[in-house]
Design a protein around this motif. Structure first.
Motif, short mmCIF file in Angstrom:
data_model
loop_
_atom_site.label_atom_id
_atom_site.label_comp_id
_atom_site.label_asym_id
_atom_site.label_seq_id
_atom_site.Cartn_x
_atom_site.Cartn_y
_atom_site.Cartn_z
N SER A 44 68.83 66.04 -9.90
CA SER A 44 68.35 65.28 -8.75
C SER A 44 69.11 65.70 -7.51
CB SER A 44 68.52 63.78 -9.01
OG SER A 44 69.89 63.49 -9.22
N GLY A 45 68.67 65.23 -6.38
CA GLY A 45 69.40 65.48 -5.15
C GLY A 45 68.74 66.47 -4.21
N GLY A 46 67.50 66.84 -4.48
CA GLY A 46 66.79 67.74 -3.56
C GLY A 46 67.50 69.06 -3.39
N PHE A 47 67.45 69.60 -2.18
CA PHE A 47 68.03 70.91 -1.91
C PHE A 47 69.52 70.96 -2.25
CE2 PHE A 47 70.20 74.09 0.56
CZ PHE A 47 69.41 75.21 0.37
N ILE A 48 70.29 69.96 -1.81
CA ILE A 48 71.74 69.96 -2.04
C ILE A 48 72.04 69.92 -3.52
CG2 ILE A 48 73.92 68.76 -1.59
CD1 ILE A 48 72.65 69.99 0.92
#
Length: 131
Positions: A44-48
């Motif tokens: 999880s956490g998108g791009f980062i």
């Protein structure tokens, strides 16, 4: 044998590619790593979050070959959203330093339309030189 396949223990098998290829002279070529874990589940956490996981994957491959992140000499990044990358520079820097510390190898950034895995937003390949 002129090379050895590097595959971290506990990772699901790579199908149709090698995560790492170590040459006899100590050059480790690391195939593009994306934001999934050893079970091929996206974090999880998108791009980062995906970027951090891709870097952790690179570190795991280097360590499986007997090296450490300071042995990495080149990173090539493929990102699907230039604006997202530019908008989050401080978070990206912090996540990078969590894995690579203050080691900054030669790097290139390429913006691409998409990656093979639909969920992936970043892919990073690397080269390391092991003694």
């Amino acid at each position: 044998m002129t090379h050895r396949i590097i595959h971290p223990e506990g990772w699901l098998p790579a199908k149709g590619y090698a995560n790492g290829m170590l040459t006899r002279d100590g050059v480790l070529h690391i195939g593009g790593q994306i934001g999934w874990d050893e079970s091929k589940r996206f974090v999880s956490g998108g791009f980062i979050g995906q970027m951090r996981q891709a870097l952790k994957n690179i570190a795991a491959i280097v360590e499986a070959a007997g090296g450490e992140v300071s042995d990495v000499t080149r990173l090539t990044w493929f990102v699907t959203d230039k604006q997202e990358y530019l908008a989050h520079q401080s978070e990206i820097g912090a996540a990078y330093r969590e894995v690579f510390g203050k080691h900054f190898p030669a790097m290139s950034m390429v913006v691409v339309k998409e990656l093979i895995e639909d969920e992936a937003v970043v892919e990073i390949e690397a080269t390391a030189h092991l003694s």
